[in-house]
Design an enzyme around this catalytic site. Sequence first.
Site: not given
Length: 509
Positions: A79, A167, A169
């Site tokens: 990002c 993202h 994660e």
Amino acid sequence: MQEQILILDFGSQFTQLIARRVRELNVYCEIHPYNKIPEITPNIKGVILSGSPHSVRQDEPLNPDIAHIKGKLPLLGVCYGAQLLSHFYGGEVGKSSSREYGRANLSFVDASNDLFKGISSNSQVWMSHADTIISVPEHYKVVASTHDVKVAGYAIHGEQTWGIQFHPEVYHSLEGAHLLKNFVKDICGCNGTWTSDSFIDTTVAELKQKLGSDKVVLGLSGGVDSSVAAVLLHKAIGANLHCIFVDNGLLRKNEFENVLDSYKHMGLNVKGVNAKQLFYDALKGISDPEAKRKAIGKAFIDVFDDESKGITDAKWLGQGTIYPDVIESLSVNGPSATIKSHHNVGGLPDYMKLSVVEPLRSLFKDEVRRVGKALGIDDALIGRHPFPGPGLAIRILGDITPEKVQLLQDVDAIFIGSLKSAGLYDSVWQAGAILLPIQSVGVMGDERTYEKVVALRAVSSTDGMTADWCHLPYEFLAKVSNDIINKVKGVNRVVYDISSKPPATIEWE
């Protein structure tokens, strides 16, 4: 040296999740502020740039010098990190026409690219950004897109450098773990040898070298963190470890006696210190949460200073500090705001002549538990719910009195005991009761009452960084409420907290 991935934090709420996903691959990683980049040693196999609430277009953007990293080591920008690697190297970042937040699906994937090998062409990802990459520099190649975001991922020709505008994660990115595995294992070449056993071997060896024949004073709390820290230190220095368990008058009901008894079977040298009155005096008339934390911290320092003077040549103070404590207390790992300050991770006052040793400083809570299991510590202790450092002081809203503490201890004992007897304790991350600074009208028999209100709190979590409230059975809550009101004099109303973290915290103060 242990191989590791370096994560540079630009203040994202998800930075800790990146670390957790990397560690789930049995690869050690560390989070460092973007403006405090550590020395790049040979054991650092790759670098990840986190997201951020900031914009690369703001007047003073977060733009560190990474010339010694980019093109030299595998690099992944997430990002903000991706926008930084584009915007400051010849690309263009602009404000999104609409804020790109939430679930999206990849509409194009270059499956031949090393980072995206095995990623489905329609894979679900999680977006969270107000800016977007409008164009990339000429030598960058777009390797992933969504229907709304053309540059969802890019690679740089001639470098092992990538940027992604989603993202990986978070759990909502369904193949995010696979993408991170591609980066960490295949691109960075990490072997994944960082396990509980390897952590124990490495840590004990480091402690032996660091401490030598010095004596260490360790404050035990009866919780997982301090107990695991104690066993690690004991393996390293044996009888030179002196453990102190302080009754600060803010523990759970009968906890002082029960904890001392449990440590007898662990071969640890433990001394119990009754310091209730010292803490009650220090807290008298204080209602502000931060002031309470500081008063408790100072009182603990005073107790340990006095006790350490009785141990000839004590040079170190051992603590069970873990990674979330460091992140939340000092905010040393990024530009995010400090959340709380009750952990003693900021060093000791000058007058206290002890250095600090923290064997668990790099671990998350679930990692501490796995290390504890590998050390052979009893499951009943390893499975204990986290308990706040300031104890019941931050579960009593307002000023602290011995009478309030006793009332809350009785309420807490009923709640925790009921969770255990109902077989619910192990499915809850943390539970406790909160004494509210209000009274409510009730009816008992033929009399009206005007008594205290308590709130029950039970949450599910992995490491305490985020949490959701537990959906305990209504029948269970009804019975607990009835037991508390009938058995604890002074309480006539029980409520249940259904707030998640964020926006709420696990504790009320």
